[in-house]
Design an enzyme around this catalytic site. Sequence first.
Site, PDB file in Angstrom:
ATOM      1  CE  LYS A 118      -1.732   1.593   4.012  1.00 32.54           C
ATOM      2  NZ  LYS A 118      -1.432   3.009   4.310  1.00 32.54           N
ATOM      3  CG  ASN A 119       2.273   2.644   3.479  1.00 35.87           C
ATOM      4  OD1 ASN A 119       1.108   2.949   3.190  1.00 35.87           O
ATOM      5  ND2 ASN A 119       2.644   2.386   4.710  1.00 35.87           N
ATOM      6  CB  CYS A 123      -5.432  10.691  11.035  1.00 38.20           C
ATOM      7  SG  CYS A 123      -3.886   9.923  11.481  1.00 38.20           S
ATOM      8  NE  ARG A 154       0.251  10.738   9.816  1.00 38.88           N
ATOM      9  CZ  ARG A 154      -0.337   9.703   9.206  1.00 38.88           C
ATOM     10  NH1 ARG A 154      -1.448   9.239   9.701  1.00 38.88           N
ATOM     11  NH2 ARG A 154       0.176   9.186   8.110  1.00 38.88           N
ATOM     12  CG  ASP A 201       3.096   1.652   9.405  1.00 38.18           C
ATOM     13  OD1 ASP A 201       3.367   1.870   8.209  1.00 38.18           O
ATOM     14  OD2 ASP A 201       2.749   2.557  10.193  1.00 38.18           O
ATOM     15  NE  ARG A 228      -7.489   4.378   5.106  1.00 38.94           N
ATOM     16  CZ  ARG A 228      -7.133   5.579   5.576  1.00 38.94           C
ATOM     17  NH1 ARG A 228      -7.674   6.052   6.676  1.00 38.94           N
ATOM     18  NH2 ARG A 228      -6.222   6.289   4.964  1.00 38.94           N
TER      19      ARG A 228
HETATM   20  C1  EPZ Z   1       3.938   7.069   6.026  1.00 36.60           C
HETATM   21  O1  EPZ Z   1       3.116   8.092   6.584  1.00 36.60           O
HETATM   22  C2  EPZ Z   1       3.058   5.833   5.955  1.00 36.60           C
HETATM   23  N1  EPZ Z   1       1.919   6.086   5.074  1.00 36.60           N
HETATM   24  C3  EPZ Z   1       2.567   5.475   7.355  1.00 36.60           C
HETATM   25  O2  EPZ Z   1       1.821   4.265   7.253  1.00 36.60           O
HETATM   26  C4  EPZ Z   1       3.786   5.219   8.244  1.00 36.60           C
HETATM   27  O3  EPZ Z   1       3.348   4.951   9.564  1.00 36.60           O
HETATM   28  C5  EPZ Z   1       4.688   6.456   8.242  1.00 36.60           C
HETATM   29  O4  EPZ Z   1       5.063   6.789   6.881  1.00 36.60           O
HETATM   30  C6  EPZ Z   1       5.971   6.233   9.032  1.00 36.60           C
HETATM   31  O5  EPZ Z   1       6.650   5.132   8.541  1.00 36.60           O
HETATM   32  C7  EPZ Z   1       2.103   6.020   3.729  1.00 36.60           C
HETATM   33  O6  EPZ Z   1       3.193   5.793   3.253  1.00 36.60           O
HETATM   34  C8  EPZ Z   1       0.895   6.239   2.879  1.00 36.60           C
HETATM   35  P1  EPZ Z   1       5.862  10.548   8.129  1.00 36.60           P
HETATM   36  P2  EPZ Z   1       3.657   9.626   6.586  1.00 36.60           P
HETATM   37  O7  EPZ Z   1       5.740  11.773   7.313  1.00 36.60           O
HETATM   38  O8  EPZ Z   1       4.402   9.892   5.351  1.00 36.60           O
HETATM   39  C9  EPZ Z   1       6.065  13.855  11.458  1.00 36.60           C
HETATM   40  C10 EPZ Z   1       0.033   2.813   7.646  1.00 36.60           C
HETATM   41  O9  EPZ Z   1      -0.425   2.309   8.685  1.00 36.60           O
HETATM   42  N2  EPZ Z   1       6.029  14.818  10.348  1.00 36.60           N
HETATM   43  O10 EPZ Z   1       7.117   9.749   8.049  1.00 36.60           O
HETATM   44  O11 EPZ Z   1       2.514  10.509   6.937  1.00 36.60           O
HETATM   45  C11 EPZ Z   1       4.707  13.208  11.673  1.00 36.60           C
HETATM   46  O12 EPZ Z   1       3.900  14.016  12.505  1.00 36.60           O
HETATM   47  C12 EPZ Z   1       0.428   4.270   7.644  1.00 36.60           C
HETATM   48  O13 EPZ Z   1       0.237   2.191   6.570  1.00 36.60           O
HETATM   49  C13 EPZ Z   1       6.228  16.174  10.620  1.00 36.60           C
HETATM   50  O14 EPZ Z   1       6.433  16.565  11.764  1.00 36.60           O
HETATM   51  O15 EPZ Z   1       4.663   9.561   7.823  1.00 36.60           O
HETATM   52  C14 EPZ Z   1       5.038  11.905  12.328  1.00 36.60           C
HETATM   53  O16 EPZ Z   1       5.168  12.126  13.724  1.00 36.60           O
HETATM   54  C15 EPZ Z   1       0.179   4.953   8.974  1.00 36.60           C
HETATM   55  N3  EPZ Z   1       6.171  17.060   9.603  1.00 36.60           N
HETATM   56  C16 EPZ Z   1       6.410  11.549  11.737  1.00 36.60           C
HETATM   57  O17 EPZ Z   1       6.904  12.740  11.127  1.00 36.60           O
HETATM   58  C17 EPZ Z   1       5.929  16.673   8.312  1.00 36.60           C
HETATM   59  O18 EPZ Z   1       5.899  17.531   7.408  1.00 36.60           O
HETATM   60  C18 EPZ Z   1       6.356  10.465  10.693  1.00 36.60           C
HETATM   61  O19 EPZ Z   1       5.544  10.922   9.645  1.00 36.60           O
HETATM   62  C19 EPZ Z   1       5.723  15.302   8.050  1.00 36.60           C
HETATM   63  C20 EPZ Z   1       5.780  14.386   9.086  1.00 36.60           C
END
Ligand code: EPZ
Length: 416
Positions: free
Chosen positions: A22-23, A114, A119, A302, A394
């Site tokens: 998915k990711n 969420c 996020r 995850d 999802r």
């Molecule tokens: C991706 O989400 C995945 N989703 C998530 O999988 C996964 O948990 C996550 O990466 C971490 O591995 C997809 O790929 C579609 P991040 P993403 O940006 O990109 C902070 C699942 O269950 N952050 O790495 O949203 C944020 O708040 C889902 O399959 C900022 O502060 O994750 C979080 O604490 C859930 N500022 C941390 O980074 C930003 O601009 C990780 O977020 C962006 C993120």
Amino acid sequence: MEKLIINGGNKINGTVRVSGSKNAVLPILAATLLIPDTCYIYNVPALRDVYTMLELLKYYGADVEAGECLKINCSNIQNRPPSAMVRDIRASFLIVGALLGRFGRVSMFMPGGCKIGQRPVDLHLKGFGALGASQSLEGGIIDISGKYLNGREIYLDFPSVGATENIMLASVTAKGRTIISNCAAEPEIIDLANFLNKAGAKITGAGSDTIVVEGAPALSGVSHSIIPDRIEAGTFMLAAAAAGGECRIENIMIDHIRPVMSKLREMEVDIKEEENALTVYADGIVVNTDIKTLPYPGFPTDMQAQFTALMAKGLGTGIVNETVFENRFMYVGELIKMGANITVEGKLAVVRGVEGLAGAEVNATDLRAGAALIISALAAEGKTEIGNIHYIDRGYEEIEKKLSALGCKIKRVKCP
Ligand code: EPZ
């Protein structure tokens, strides 16, 4: 409304084939917006989030033909005002980088938080700004414009997966060199880079903490197969560890699953590994250990909920430290309904293993929480009813069919 009904206590035996990630597929679908040509994408999982993303591509005018091979042509897409559809999945924010790179301008609803955390997208916007795009926010809609983007060095304060992907998408056709440092190194980033490089992009360093993107004049259509879903694979490994039995998991990339495999071995679960498959031999009893989630190649956030569910009936106490998201323990209350003994203090959960869990009526609070409830239900005595399974759909393709084929007593029922 649908529910999953699971009767626990049955051993798992058989073989399951993991679907596409998915990711990995979601950012690659966003990337097709950059390509005025036909892309052929294989091993696409049948997931709600994929359907939502495809509807979004069609909203912008993409030609989409689903089937064994997903055929997408974005030659005639038009820039349009934001669609409310983006509110259905956060990953839709990834189309911002692609539309900015394609049209030099994009308007999008600012994504909200969420269940698992606020996020924010500040790092995405920092990257677009560094490339020369101006941004204005009004009424919850962000307008980003940068007709001529220029490559820059961008440091990510946190190795955000989405920010890394969005900046890659915006910079592939920018002028000059973009360096994304302290970037995410997840396998899904590598898959996106491979897809874009096949289209003519010039990306190096994917999978490390520094990605270099040389601007490419134009991109052309590609044929690409999505990597297997390492989180689905891990979820089935834990289902086998919880229920006991012998489970062969096929269509995996063994290196992507190492953090999960090492933890399970620490918990005295026997695993035989091959290049693209592994077999779990479990008696349903695990020895609890400590888990700390980290960006890849650290332990994946995850898989956190699934491990907590596994340890609920393990021997001893395990400490789970969730360092990536600020609110990823909501499912604990549901496990407690099944007899789990878990205390959450901020980013830590203390899991004291209990003799046994009992089936109950529970509800999924998010995607991976739903997977955790399935795992605990398989290990519990009696019947468990899981509501809100739209979250599970999802990210897991035909989960009840795959588990039934492994000997689990699980069925999907419609309810009023
Ligand atoms: C991706 O989400 C995945 N989703 C998530 O999988 C996964 O948990 C996550 O990466 C971490 O591995 C997809 O790929 C579609 P991040 P993403 O940006 O990109 C902070 C699942 O269950 N952050 O790495 O949203 C944020 O708040 C889902 O399959 C900022 O502060 O994750 C979080 O604490 C859930 N500022 C941390 O980074 C930003 O601009 C990780 O977020 C962006 C993120």
